[in-house]
Design a protein around this motif. Structure first.
Motif, PDB file in Angstrom:
ATOM      1  N   GLY A 120       0.779  -1.223   0.000  1.00 46.88           N
ATOM      2  CA  GLY A 120       0.000   0.000   0.000  1.00 46.88           C
ATOM      3  C   GLY A 120       0.815   1.279   0.000  1.00 46.88           C
ATOM      4  N   CYS A 121       2.121   1.161  -0.099  1.00 49.20           N
ATOM      5  CA  CYS A 121       2.975   2.345  -0.169  1.00 49.20           C
ATOM      6  C   CYS A 121       2.965   2.895  -1.595  1.00 49.20           C
ATOM      7  N   THR A 122       3.160   4.193  -1.703  1.00 47.85           N
ATOM      8  CA  THR A 122       3.436   4.805  -2.989  1.00 47.85           C
ATOM      9  C   THR A 122       4.940   4.709  -3.190  1.00 47.85           C
ATOM     10  N   VAL A 123       5.362   4.197  -4.324  1.00 50.77           N
ATOM     11  CA  VAL A 123       6.782   3.970  -4.572  1.00 50.77           C
ATOM     12  C   VAL A 123       7.178   4.664  -5.872  1.00 50.77           C
ATOM     13  N   GLU A 124       8.301   5.371  -5.832  1.00 54.05           N
ATOM     14  CA  GLU A 124       8.852   5.992  -7.036  1.00 54.05           C
ATOM     15  C   GLU A 124      10.298   5.548  -7.197  1.00 54.05           C
ATOM     16  N   LEU A 125      10.582   4.946  -8.318  1.00 52.09           N
ATOM     17  CA  LEU A 125      11.926   4.501  -8.656  1.00 52.09           C
ATOM     18  C   LEU A 125      12.698   5.690  -9.224  1.00 52.09           C
ATOM     19  N   VAL A 126      13.852   5.982  -8.648  1.00 54.86           N
ATOM     20  CA  VAL A 126      14.686   7.081  -9.144  1.00 54.86           C
ATOM     21  C   VAL A 126      15.582   6.488 -10.224  1.00 54.86           C
ATOM     22  N   GLN A 127      15.163   6.640 -11.486  1.00 55.96           N
ATOM     23  CA  GLN A 127      15.756   5.864 -12.579  1.00 55.96           C
ATOM     24  C   GLN A 127      17.229   6.155 -12.839  1.00 55.96           C
ATOM     25  N   ASP A 128      17.707   7.347 -12.524  1.00 58.42           N
ATOM     26  CA  ASP A 128      19.129   7.612 -12.731  1.00 58.42           C
ATOM     27  C   ASP A 128      19.956   7.306 -11.486  1.00 58.42           C
ATOM     28  N   CYS A 129      19.318   6.631 -10.525  1.00 57.48           N
ATOM     29  CA  CYS A 129      20.008   6.170  -9.318  1.00 57.48           C
ATOM     30  C   CYS A 129      19.813   4.667  -9.120  1.00 57.48           C
ATOM     31  N   VAL A 130      19.584   3.948 -10.225  1.00 58.78           N
ATOM     32  CA  VAL A 130      19.532   2.487 -10.202  1.00 58.78           C
ATOM     33  C   VAL A 130      20.396   1.959 -11.338  1.00 58.78           C
ATOM     34  N   PRO A 135      22.921  -3.166 -18.824  1.00 63.59           N
ATOM     35  CA  PRO A 135      21.959  -2.058 -18.928  1.00 63.59           C
ATOM     36  C   PRO A 135      20.563  -2.493 -19.359  1.00 63.59           C
ATOM     37  N   GLU A 136      20.463  -3.564 -20.159  1.00 60.48           N
ATOM     38  CA  GLU A 136      19.138  -4.017 -20.565  1.00 60.48           C
ATOM     39  C   GLU A 136      18.311  -4.507 -19.383  1.00 60.48           C
ATOM     40  N   ASN A 137      18.969  -5.006 -18.325  1.00 62.37           N
ATOM     41  CA  ASN A 137      18.230  -5.412 -17.130  1.00 62.37           C
ATOM     42  C   ASN A 137      17.691  -4.210 -16.371  1.00 62.37           C
ATOM     43  N   THR A 138      18.423  -3.098 -16.398  1.00 60.92           N
ATOM     44  CA  THR A 138      17.923  -1.871 -15.783  1.00 60.92           C
ATOM     45  C   THR A 138      16.690  -1.395 -16.544  1.00 60.92           C
ATOM     46  N   CYS A 139      16.762  -1.394 -17.852  1.00 56.20           N
ATOM     47  CA  CYS A 139      15.617  -0.981 -18.684  1.00 56.20           C
ATOM     48  C   CYS A 139      14.412  -1.881 -18.434  1.00 56.20           C
ATOM     49  N   LEU A 140      14.655  -3.172 -18.336  1.00 59.44           N
ATOM     50  CA  LEU A 140      13.579  -4.122 -18.072  1.00 59.44           C
ATOM     51  C   LEU A 140      12.915  -3.824 -16.732  1.00 59.44           C
ATOM     52  N   ALA A 141      13.710  -3.581 -15.705  1.00 57.61           N
ATOM     53  CA  ALA A 141      13.161  -3.285 -14.377  1.00 57.61           C
ATOM     54  C   ALA A 141      12.311  -2.024 -14.411  1.00 57.61           C
ATOM     55  N   ILE A 142      12.804  -0.975 -15.048  1.00 57.69           N
ATOM     56  CA  ILE A 142      12.062   0.290 -15.126  1.00 57.69           C
ATOM     57  C   ILE A 142      10.745   0.076 -15.859  1.00 57.69           C
ATOM     58  N   SER A 143      10.796  -0.619 -16.970  1.00 52.42           N
ATOM     59  CA  SER A 143       9.592  -0.873 -17.760  1.00 52.42           C
ATOM     60  C   SER A 143       8.573  -1.700 -16.981  1.00 52.42           C
ATOM     61  N   LYS A 144       9.023  -2.761 -16.363  1.00 54.39           N
ATOM     62  CA  LYS A 144       8.097  -3.653 -15.658  1.00 54.39           C
ATOM     63  C   LYS A 144       7.510  -2.967 -14.427  1.00 54.39           C
ATOM     64  N   LEU A 145       8.343  -2.232 -13.676  1.00 56.66           N
ATOM     65  CA  LEU A 145       7.819  -1.518 -12.507  1.00 56.66           C
ATOM     66  C   LEU A 145       6.805  -0.464 -12.923  1.00 56.66           C
ATOM     67  N   SER A 146       7.095   0.251 -13.990  1.00 59.32           N
ATOM     68  CA  SER A 146       6.165   1.268 -14.488  1.00 59.32           C
ATOM     69  C   SER A 146       4.820   0.649 -14.860  1.00 59.32           C
ATOM     70  N   SER A 147       4.859  -0.507 -15.501  1.00 55.79           N
ATOM     71  CA  SER A 147       3.616  -1.168 -15.916  1.00 55.79           C
ATOM     72  C   SER A 147       2.812  -1.681 -14.730  1.00 55.79           C
ATOM     73  N   LYS A 148       3.450  -1.813 -13.575  1.00 53.50           N
ATOM     74  CA  LYS A 148       2.773  -2.325 -12.380  1.00 53.50           C
ATOM     75  C   LYS A 148       2.383  -1.207 -11.407  1.00 53.50           C
ATOM     76  N   GLY A 149       2.476   0.043 -11.864  1.00 54.22           N
ATOM     77  CA  GLY A 149       1.996   1.147 -11.041  1.00 54.22           C
ATOM     78  C   GLY A 149       3.036   1.833 -10.177  1.00 54.22           C
ATOM     79  N   ILE A 150       4.295   1.479 -10.360  1.00 55.71           N
ATOM     80  CA  ILE A 150       5.372   2.148  -9.632  1.00 55.71           C
ATOM     81  C   ILE A 150       5.716   3.418 -10.414  1.00 55.71           C
ATOM     82  N   GLY A 151       5.808   4.550  -9.718  1.00 49.95           N
ATOM     83  CA  GLY A 151       6.184   5.793 -10.383  1.00 49.95           C
ATOM     84  C   GLY A 151       7.655   5.772 -10.782  1.00 49.95           C
ATOM     85  N   ILE A 152       7.957   6.444 -11.853  1.00 48.53           N
ATOM     86  CA  ILE A 152       9.339   6.573 -12.314  1.00 48.53           C
ATOM     87  C   ILE A 152       9.688   8.058 -12.252  1.00 48.53           C
TER      88      ILE A 152
END
Length: 179
Positions: A120-130, A135-152
């Motif tokens: 139930g927390c609001t979560v925002e991934l700081v994309q230039d701090c991950v 690098p493709e795994n970083t892109c995958l994580a950002i994309s998948k988290l975004s699709s699941k409602g995590i803010g970027i």
């Protein structure tokens, strides 16, 4: 919009040799240092976790020097939420929005962000701090988290959202960090 009264920062596993092996490690560490300094200037609670520190080493010196008042919470599961001490620290911080940064984006950062969101927390991934080793795994994580409602968000974006006003306490510090 982020609210500094209700936002904290989670730093995940920026430690040992792995911190130097991830893609663009120098940029990751420098940006994370800026993020921590900004969070401190704005009075945000900061939670630091380390994955299996006896095997992987401790948080990198650049961050450890800033976080002397924030002892690292050791964990062995990739998802920090499965460590009772982490959940206690999250609860004790008394905020419901979390910025999250660290390594590896597609493993520990991803699983922790997902679980916090499920709690139930609001979560925002700081994309230039991950980052991740690839690098493709970083892109995958950002994309998948975004699709699941995590803010970027980004380092500069989140700090300016939190400071909100050029007359606010912490503005000059934030400005100096992102200039």
């Amino acid at each position: 919009m982020l609210d500094r009264e209700n936002t904290g920062l989670i730093v995940v596993d920026v430690q040992g040799k792995l911190a130097r092996l991830v893609h663009d490690s120098d940029v990751l560490i420098a940006n994370t240092v800026k993020l921590v300094k900004g969070a401190q200037a704005l009075g945000l609670p900061i939670v630091l976790v380390e994955q299996n520190p006896e095997r992987l080493g401790s948080t990198v010196d650049e961050l450890q020097a800033l976080l002397t008042g924030n002892p690292a919470i050791p964990k062995f599961t990739f998802d920090a939420c499965k460590a009772p001490a982490f959940l206690e620290a999250i609860k004790h911080a008394n905020v419901t929005t979390w910025l999250i940064c660290g390594i590896e984006a597609h493993i520990c950062v991803y699983q922790t962000a997902q679980h916090l969101h499920q709690l139930g927390c609001t979560v925002e991934l700081v994309q230039d701090c991950v980052s991740s080793r690839a690098p493709e795994n970083t892109c995958l994580a950002i994309s998948k988290l975004s699709s699941k409602g995590i803010g970027i968000t980004g380092l500069e974006m989140c700090l300016y959202e939190l400071v909100e006003d050029c007359r606010a306490d912490g503005f000059k510090t934030v400005l100096g960090l992102v200039k």
